[in-house]
Design a protein around this motif. Sequence first.
Motif, PDB file in Angstrom:
ATOM      1  N   ARG A  28     -18.495  -9.122   0.882  1.00 29.92           N
ATOM      2  CA  ARG A  28     -19.605  -9.057  -0.065  1.00 29.92           C
ATOM      3  C   ARG A  28     -19.736 -10.351  -0.846  1.00 29.92           C
ATOM      4  O   ARG A  28     -20.838 -10.796  -1.164  1.00 29.92           O
ATOM      5  N   ALA A  50      -6.006   7.095   8.365  1.00 34.24           N
ATOM      6  CA  ALA A  50      -6.701   5.981   7.704  1.00 34.24           C
ATOM      7  C   ALA A  50      -6.989   4.855   8.705  1.00 34.24           C
ATOM      8  O   ALA A  50      -8.060   4.256   8.695  1.00 34.24           O
ATOM      9  N   SER A  57      -7.027   1.837   4.847  1.00 35.55           N
ATOM     10  CA  SER A  57      -8.168   2.034   3.948  1.00 35.55           C
ATOM     11  C   SER A  57      -8.073   1.133   2.727  1.00 35.55           C
ATOM     12  O   SER A  57      -9.086   0.602   2.268  1.00 35.55           O
ATOM     13  N   LEU A  58      -6.886   0.938   2.209  1.00 35.92           N
ATOM     14  CA  LEU A  58      -6.750   0.011   1.074  1.00 35.92           C
ATOM     15  C   LEU A  58      -7.237  -1.387   1.489  1.00 35.92           C
ATOM     16  O   LEU A  58      -7.996  -2.037   0.781  1.00 35.92           O
ATOM     17  N   PRO A 107       0.846  -1.201   0.000  1.00 35.35           N
ATOM     18  CA  PRO A 107       0.000   0.000   0.000  1.00 35.35           C
ATOM     19  C   PRO A 107       0.880   1.249   0.000  1.00 35.35           C
ATOM     20  O   PRO A 107       2.107   1.140   0.003  1.00 35.35           O
ATOM     21  N   GLU A 133     -13.904  -1.818  10.524  1.00 35.22           N
ATOM     22  CA  GLU A 133     -13.487  -2.661   9.391  1.00 35.22           C
ATOM     23  C   GLU A 133     -12.848  -3.937   9.929  1.00 35.22           C
ATOM     24  O   GLU A 133     -12.006  -3.890  10.829  1.00 35.22           O
ATOM     25  N   ARG A 141     -13.916  -5.522   2.436  1.00 36.82           N
ATOM     26  CA  ARG A 141     -15.339  -5.316   2.128  1.00 36.82           C
ATOM     27  C   ARG A 141     -15.768  -6.170   0.942  1.00 36.82           C
ATOM     28  O   ARG A 141     -16.862  -6.719   0.919  1.00 36.82           O
ATOM     29  N   TYR A 142     -14.893  -6.252  -0.059  1.00 32.75           N
ATOM     30  CA  TYR A 142     -15.281  -7.014  -1.241  1.00 32.75           C
ATOM     31  C   TYR A 142     -15.329  -8.510  -0.934  1.00 32.75           C
ATOM     32  O   TYR A 142     -16.205  -9.226  -1.413  1.00 32.75           O
ATOM     33  N   TYR A 143     -14.409  -8.978  -0.100  1.00 32.79           N
ATOM     34  CA  TYR A 143     -14.456 -10.396   0.287  1.00 32.79           C
ATOM     35  C   TYR A 143     -15.708 -10.698   1.104  1.00 32.79           C
ATOM     36  O   TYR A 143     -16.356 -11.732   0.924  1.00 32.79           O
ATOM     37  N   SER A 156      -9.265  -2.093   3.907  1.00 31.79           N
ATOM     38  CA  SER A 156     -10.716  -2.049   4.132  1.00 31.79           C
ATOM     39  C   SER A 156     -11.459  -2.390   2.849  1.00 31.79           C
ATOM     40  O   SER A 156     -12.443  -3.135   2.862  1.00 31.79           O
ATOM     41  N   GLY A 157     -10.993  -1.813   1.743  1.00 28.53           N
ATOM     42  CA  GLY A 157     -11.657  -2.054   0.454  1.00 28.53           C
ATOM     43  C   GLY A 157     -11.579  -3.521   0.062  1.00 28.53           C
ATOM     44  O   GLY A 157     -12.557  -4.113  -0.402  1.00 28.53           O
ATOM     45  N   ILE A 158     -10.401  -4.109   0.260  1.00 27.99           N
ATOM     46  CA  ILE A 158     -10.245  -5.536  -0.075  1.00 27.99           C
ATOM     47  C   ILE A 158     -11.206  -6.373   0.780  1.00 27.99           C
ATOM     48  O   ILE A 158     -11.961  -7.201   0.284  1.00 27.99           O
ATOM     49  N   ASN A 180      -1.943   4.755   3.481  1.00 30.95           N
ATOM     50  CA  ASN A 180      -3.320   4.307   3.225  1.00 30.95           C
ATOM     51  C   ASN A 180      -3.539   2.822   3.501  1.00 30.95           C
ATOM     52  O   ASN A 180      -4.518   2.241   3.030  1.00 30.95           O
TER      53      ASN A 180
END
Lengths: 306, 391
Positions: free
Chosen positions: A89, A113, A78-79, A71, A122, A85-87, A81-83, A75
């Motif tokens: 989902r 962050a 936050s980076l 990263p 998260e 969240r997608y997992y 967090s995005g990963i 960040n």
Amino acid sequence: MKLSDVFWETEDLVSPGLSACPGCAAELSLRTVLRILGPDTILGIPPGCMAGAGAVGWNRLSGVKVPVTIPLLDNTASLLSGIRRYYLRQGRKNVKVVAFAGDGATADAGFQALSGAAERGENIIYICYDNEGYMNTGFQRSSTTSKGSNTSTTPVGQLSQGKTQHKKDMPLLMALHDAAYVATISPAYTQDFVSKVEKAAVVRNGLVYLHVFSPCPTGWHFPPEDTISIARLAVQTNFFPLWEYENGRFRQTLAVSQPKPLAELIRRLGKFHHLTEAEIADMQDWVNHKTELLTRLFAAREDLAP
Amino acid sequence: MARIEALTGNESAARGAALCRPDIIAAYPITPQSSVVENLARMRANGEIDAEMVEVESEHSAMSVVQGAALAGARTFTATSAQGLALMYEPYFRMSTLRLPMVMALAGREMTSPETIWGGQQDSISVREAGWIQFYVEDNQEILDIIIQGYKVAENEQVLLPVNVCYDGFYLSHLIERVEIPDQELVDQFLPPRRAEHVILDPQRPMAVDPMTPGHLLMKYRRDHLEAMQAALAVIDAVDAEFGRFFGRRYGGTIETYRLDDAEVALITIGSTTGAGKEAVDHCRAQGKKVGLIKVRVLRPFPEQRIRQALRNVRAFGVIDRSVSFGWNTGALYQEVLAALGRSGWALPSISFIGGLGGADITLDHMLAAAEQVLALAENPRYDSPTIWLD
Ligand SMILES: Cc1ncc(C[n+]2csc(CCOP(=O)(O)OP(=O)(O)O)c2C)c(N)n1
Ligand code: SF4
């Protein structure tokens, strides 16, 4: 499981031959962490010694055997967090999304962050290896550098005795974010280390923050073979107490009945060689104060129970 | 059946994004963009969209969250303006250089200082060398349509680049217009789900993303990126044509021309000032003055050949910029157009006009005055016309 069995049965997911210095506690800790977390892990290692040593490597040639990226310095949380969240989902809850970040990336540039990710709950595992400075870029001071440290941006000179501020208390700050699980970890207490990482691996209700004390022979100036004894001494002097925080409660995980004088630790580290008796006494006062504060937090757990 | 609604530009952006079924949305409020996130949050709260919303603490984190999600394979969306874009510059540059496709709406706003919150294009213009595709649109329908087109362009495997859909803050973001909202089923047919192939963080396919890279390899990556940008020129035109077949609306791809065929002089515009420009052209035409217009719809990649082609029969042109190039004492788009001509060893008498900064209006009178100046220039050609401020 016995500790020896844990190491027998788990795989070292870090390739041999990282270019970290001999005696580097951060590299050792990275290996332990990945053994426990296992291959179903995605790793983010921001700029710093571990990325610089090649942990974010070239496929099959160097680095780690799990998916890994670097990263930005600021960040990581936050980076990841995005990963994560997608997992979540996709319903792939068991994929652990893990940061292994230096104290600079954690307590300074990446603090906003991280604070945001903790507040949002998260579900990432954020591990900070605290070598008390920006080591990869030449041992500059960070906010977790101890007072009095001789660093390349707080050099000792005729008008200077090193860093003028005490260390920022990252684990306590993260506990006060109400993170789901917070723990301090020392590479000298492996059983405690392993059980805290095992606990972290199954947390599902928010952010995990693990703060790993990481003696750095190169930046702190001590012989590489002393890493573990320095780490142990830091615990035994109460400079780096071992505790954990969950469900609003602080718990001591290793009691130090007869703390050693801080001076024993300070005298073994070249970065403190210039310190006077008075300055060492000032640091001892600070440690005593922190110990007192933590003692109250440990005691408060019954009354504070939600 | 498509529905007709009266929407602000920001609502159009939110609706356009929603139709593309993003997996993860992360954005942070800033005027004039804020109602894009607010609208998406409301749609999410009402169950109208199924995206994950991450309520980040800054734009730096907004771009970082969507970057992480995109690295894991997600389709993502965000929106911002000016200071927010400046704050996210670090992960912004990285999004394009990791070749991660996404769409970000940019409600254009002037950059501080002086302190301002009003419209302008200096924000997006300043990051035109950060590797993103940049569309500039004229009205609210175009905002919605180009967000949909944008994903199709971004995810095209010859392109794999993130896309900015830039629209003027306040002039479009807060203006209400008639907007046709296409059917979800039709959008689903036009835009299938994202398939992440080239970079992915997944334990089932472990890979290291972005190790320390030596110069000779880095140069290869840059070259590939530049080539993808060039490939995007044709893809943008093709996607626009396909969009036309699906939804009955086309925009002309990278540029649009207006009454240009027999024009002696051209005005070149970007963004919502195009409306005033077209009206000025109509006025001139009514008086028998042969003025035409070129709207630059895509600034990155720059449609060099199409600009040259469009200018081949005019005797002079003027470029109306809503941003500045500090080192050139002209507008920024103006330099781009000069470069397109210069690369073919060609020069035309031209004027750089600057106006509309910090929310100032570019009126019909401004456009008419600009047209007169360019007509006069065509009569007395010179190549050193000073910049003219439309103030
Ligand atoms: C935004 C930004 N500023 C500065 C740097 C330069 N930089 C790279 S690593 C580093 C220090 C990292 O320190 P720390 O996180 O403590 O890790 P360590 O090197 O000690 O392992 C710095 C300042 C950077 N990569 N990004
Ligand atoms: S400088 Fe310190 S932290 Fe960095 S690799 Fe060497 S020993 Fe480890």
